[in-house]
Design a protein around this motif. Structure first.
Motif, PDB file in Angstrom:
ATOM      1  N   SER A  68       0.674  -0.796   0.125  1.00  0.00           N
ATOM      2  CA  SER A  68       0.166  -0.075   0.009  1.00  0.00           C
ATOM      3  C   SER A  68       1.357   1.597  -0.525  1.00  0.00           C
ATOM      4  N   LYS A  69       1.778   1.306   0.968  1.00  0.00           N
ATOM      5  CA  LYS A  69       2.794   2.052   1.324  1.00  0.00           C
ATOM      6  C   LYS A  69       3.632   2.624  -0.805  1.00  0.00           C
ATOM      7  N   LEU A  70       3.600   1.345  -1.294  1.00  0.00           N
ATOM      8  CA  LEU A  70       4.383   1.944  -2.408  1.00  0.00           C
ATOM      9  C   LEU A  70       3.024   2.154  -3.926  1.00  0.00           C
ATOM     10  N   SER A  71       1.757   1.763  -3.418  1.00  0.00           N
ATOM     11  CA  SER A  71       1.207   1.977  -4.702  1.00  0.00           C
ATOM     12  C   SER A  71       1.200   3.638  -3.732  1.00  0.00           C
ATOM     13  N   ARG A  72       0.663   4.269  -2.606  1.00  0.00           N
ATOM     14  CA  ARG A  72       0.821   5.177  -2.595  1.00  0.00           C
ATOM     15  C   ARG A  72       1.717   6.810  -2.837  1.00  0.00           C
ATOM     16  N   ASN A  73       2.470   5.980  -2.775  1.00  0.00           N
ATOM     17  CA  ASN A  73       4.207   6.448  -3.848  1.00  0.00           C
ATOM     18  C   ASN A  73       3.965   6.464  -5.828  1.00  0.00           C
ATOM     19  N   ARG A  74       3.182   5.491  -5.245  1.00  0.00           N
ATOM     20  CA  ARG A  74       3.305   5.149  -6.833  1.00  0.00           C
ATOM     21  C   ARG A  74       2.487   6.528  -7.782  1.00  0.00           C
ATOM     22  N   LEU A  75       1.152   6.510  -6.447  1.00  0.00           N
ATOM     23  CA  LEU A  75       0.329   6.931  -7.154  1.00  0.00           C
ATOM     24  C   LEU A  75       0.125   9.314  -6.858  1.00  0.00           C
ATOM     25  N   ALA A  76       1.624   8.970  -5.896  1.00  0.00           N
ATOM     26  CA  ALA A  76       1.800  10.545  -5.518  1.00  0.00           C
ATOM     27  C   ALA A  76       2.384  11.153  -6.900  1.00  0.00           C
ATOM     28  N   GLU A  77       2.811   9.815  -7.263  1.00  0.00           N
ATOM     29  CA  GLU A  77       4.331  10.667  -8.783  1.00  0.00           C
ATOM     30  C   GLU A  77       3.445  10.981  -9.656  1.00  0.00           C
ATOM     31  N   VAL A  78       2.241   9.128  -9.876  1.00  0.00           N
ATOM     32  CA  VAL A  78       1.770  10.067 -11.680  1.00  0.00           C
ATOM     33  C   VAL A  78       1.274  11.091 -11.425  1.00  0.00           C
ATOM     34  N   SER A  79       0.476  11.482  -9.991  1.00  0.00           N
ATOM     35  CA  SER A  79      -0.447  13.331  -9.706  1.00  0.00           C
ATOM     36  C   SER A  79       0.631  13.628 -10.169  1.00  0.00           C
ATOM     37  N   LYS A  80       2.368  13.944  -9.620  1.00  0.00           N
ATOM     38  CA  LYS A  80       2.745  14.871  -9.362  1.00  0.00           C
ATOM     39  C   LYS A  80       3.011  15.116 -10.904  1.00  0.00           C
ATOM     40  N   HIS A  81       3.690  14.492 -11.702  1.00  0.00           N
ATOM     41  CA  HIS A  81       4.194  14.038 -13.541  1.00  0.00           C
ATOM     42  C   HIS A  81       2.503  14.109 -13.960  1.00  0.00           C
ATOM     43  N   PHE A  82       1.803  14.292 -13.898  1.00  0.00           N
ATOM     44  CA  PHE A  82       0.614  13.757 -14.323  1.00  0.00           C
ATOM     45  C   PHE A  82       0.510  13.946 -15.992  1.00  0.00           C
ATOM     46  N   GLU A  83       1.163  15.221 -16.461  1.00  0.00           N
ATOM     47  CA  GLU A  83       1.593  15.039 -17.950  1.00  0.00           C
ATOM     48  C   GLU A  83       2.531  14.578 -18.591  1.00  0.00           C
ATOM     49  N   SER A  84       3.274  13.441 -17.818  1.00  0.00           N
ATOM     50  CA  SER A  84       3.704  12.774 -18.354  1.00  0.00           C
ATOM     51  C   SER A  84       3.712  11.294 -18.485  1.00  0.00           C
ATOM     52  N   PHE A  85       2.514  10.789 -17.976  1.00  0.00           N
ATOM     53  CA  PHE A  85       1.723   9.099 -18.059  1.00  0.00           C
ATOM     54  C   PHE A  85       1.156   9.039 -19.004  1.00  0.00           C
ATOM     55  N   ASP A  86       0.629   8.156 -19.703  1.00  0.00           N
ATOM     56  CA  ASP A  86      -0.985   8.204 -20.429  1.00  0.00           C
ATOM     57  C   ASP A  86      -1.763   8.099 -19.680  1.00  0.00           C
ATOM     58  N   GLU A  87      -3.233   7.661 -20.252  1.00  0.00           N
ATOM     59  CA  GLU A  87      -4.336   8.167 -19.558  1.00  0.00           C
ATOM     60  C   GLU A  87      -4.516   6.506 -18.750  1.00  0.00           C
ATOM     61  N   ALA A  88      -3.383   5.086 -19.797  1.00  0.00           N
ATOM     62  CA  ALA A  88      -3.853   4.075 -19.305  1.00  0.00           C
ATOM     63  C   ALA A  88      -2.412   3.837 -18.155  1.00  0.00           C
ATOM     64  N   GLN A  89      -1.573   4.615 -17.830  1.00  0.00           N
ATOM     65  CA  GLN A  89      -0.737   4.385 -16.710  1.00  0.00           C
ATOM     66  C   GLN A  89      -1.662   5.243 -15.395  1.00  0.00           C
ATOM     67  N   VAL A  90      -2.305   5.972 -15.868  1.00  0.00           N
ATOM     68  CA  VAL A  90      -2.924   6.681 -14.839  1.00  0.00           C
ATOM     69  C   VAL A  90      -4.262   5.998 -13.685  1.00  0.00           C
ATOM     70  N   ARG A  91      -4.641   5.219 -14.916  1.00  0.00           N
ATOM     71  CA  ARG A  91      -5.981   4.464 -14.284  1.00  0.00           C
ATOM     72  C   ARG A  91      -5.287   3.021 -13.936  1.00  0.00           C
ATOM     73  N   SER A  92      -4.069   2.781 -14.421  1.00  0.00           N
ATOM     74  CA  SER A  92      -4.172   1.408 -13.547  1.00  0.00           C
ATOM     75  C   SER A  92      -3.104   1.653 -11.877  1.00  0.00           C
ATOM     76  N   ALA A  93      -1.928   2.642 -11.822  1.00  0.00           N
ATOM     77  CA  ALA A  93      -2.042   3.005 -10.605  1.00  0.00           C
ATOM     78  C   ALA A  93      -3.384   3.891  -9.653  1.00  0.00           C
ATOM     79  N   TYR A  94      -4.072   4.654 -10.218  1.00  0.00           N
ATOM     80  CA  TYR A  94      -5.388   5.216  -9.067  1.00  0.00           C
ATOM     81  C   TYR A  94      -6.114   2.976  -8.844  1.00  0.00           C
ATOM     82  N   GLU A  95      -6.143   2.192  -9.746  1.00  0.00           N
ATOM     83  CA  GLU A  95      -7.109   1.138  -9.986  1.00  0.00           C
ATOM     84  C   GLU A  95      -6.065   0.224  -9.001  1.00  0.00           C
TER      85      GLU A  95
END
Length: 381
Positions: A68-95
């Motif tokens: 859970s800690k790792l996934s939250r860190n991953r989610l924080a990274e995706v949110s911070k650099h939102f423009e660097s990830f495509d839609e599938a990667q963002v959805r995967s991080a959240y799910e």
């Protein structure tokens, strides 16, 4: 004369009816006790299983916590650099983060449920244990009454005038017999019975161990189980010997003690008991020799069970009209000033000493072993 005979027959009928009722009551109490013991053993097995499940759930929950800690860190990274990830990667991080969090909540909920079940089993086991103890106490009381009712007092006849004397004497004998039975019952319950119950419990756990931890751990558990069985067998042999050392009548106190100590060392090769006798041995009345033997036996039994000694010393000194005894060990010791209401060993020894009109002194402290001194007057005649 005829009236007295009729009264005696009527009294016998009443006594027989009372004995019959008491026997039925004793049987009912025994059935309740046995059912309670069976439930107790089944709950112990279930409790061990629950404890194992709690350990597993805690371990799995901790793993999910890390994920859970790792996934939250991953989610924080995706949110911070939102423009660097495509839609599938963002959805995967959240799910992924959501799925792990749900799994963690389920595990914590399961852990809470198991802990409540464990606590409930603990309470029920305590209640059952109290019920078993009360049932045992009731059975002992019923035995005293039954022994009294089925003794010679049933044939009262012309001896009704001496009933009070006979009653007092009979009750003392019956109480002494019941105390000895209680002692033997307590030794069997605390020793072989508990060990065999543990064997039953651990035999059920071996299969669980094999499934969860593999064959190597199961073999270790099996080896421990064999050692428990071996210890139980030794304890049964000791209790059989304790019932009545036949050598006491033929050889006397000192040779019997030597044989008894030799037997202890044979069954317990890790301990050493030094035995010394000073002065000229005397043959005493049989009851005296039995009582003195039991005192020393109780000392060594307590030292072995509770003192955990490696070496002990038994010294006997014969002086004029008196025998002095010292039993000492190098075990863990105890505080004699601390009240020990359930120290049946010490209580039994003090009772024997009082009957022998002797004195007893206990010297001990935690970590410094224990020494018990007896001084017993005797009359060879």
């Amino acid at each position: 004369m005829t009236n007295r005979k009729v009264e005696t027959q009527s009294l016998d009928v009443i006594l027989n009816r009372m004995v019959e009722v008491m026997n039925h009551s004793k049987t009912d109490i025994f059935i309740i006790s046995e059912q309670s013991r069976q439930s107790f053993d089944e709950m112990k097995v279930e409790l061990e299983k629950i404890r194992g499940e709690i350990e597993t759930v805690i371990f799995e929950g901790d793993l999910l916590e890390e994920k859970s800690k790792l996934s939250r860190n991953r989610l924080a990274e995706v949110s911070k650099h939102f423009e660097s990830f495509d839609e599938a990667q963002v959805r995967s991080a959240y799910e992924t983060a959501n799925e792990i969090q749900i799994g963690l909540l389920i595990k914590r909920s399961e852990e809470h449920r198991l802990r409540e079940r464990r606590d409930d089993l603990d309470r029920r086991l305590q209640n059952l244990l109290e019920m078993i103890e009360r049932a045992d106490h009731l059975v002992n009381q019923v035995n005293i009454v039954l022994n009294y009712l089925t003794s010679d007092l049933k044939q009262v006849g012309e001896e009704l005038e001496n009933a009070k004397i006979k009653k007092d004497f009979s009750l003392k004998i019956i109480e002494a017999q019941e105390e000895e039975r209680k002692r033997l019952s307590r030794e069997i319950h605390d020793g072989p019975a508990q060990m065999l119950a543990n064997v039953l419990l651990r035999s059920d756990l071996i299969n669980i161990t094999y499934q969860q931890r593999g064959g190597e751990e199961a073999m270790k558990e099996l080896a421990a189980l064999k050692e428990t069985v071996r210890t139980a067998l030794t304890e049964v042999r000791r209790i059989i010997y304790d019932l009545r050392p036949m050598a006491l009548d033929d050889l006397g106190l000192i040779p019997t003690l030597r044989k008894y100590i030799s037997t202890i060392e044979e069954y317990n090769p890790k301990i050493k008991i030094n035995f010394q006798v000073f002065g000229e041995e005397h043959r005493l009345l049989p009851n005296f020799e039995v009582a003195i033997f039991r005192l020393i036996q109780e000392c060594l039994t307590n030292s072995s069970k509770h003192g955990q000694f490696r070496e002990a010393w038994v010294k006997i000194e014969w002086v004029q009209q008196k025998i002095n005894i010292i039993v000492k060990d190098n075990g863990i010791g105890f505080d004699p000033n601390v009240a020990k209401e359930k120290s049946f060993g010490l209580i039994g020894m003090r009772e024997r000493i009082e009957l022998l009109e002797g004195t007893m002194k206990v010297i001990s402290s935690p970590g410094n072993g224990a020494t018990i001194l007896f001084s017993i007057p005797f009359n060879e005649k």
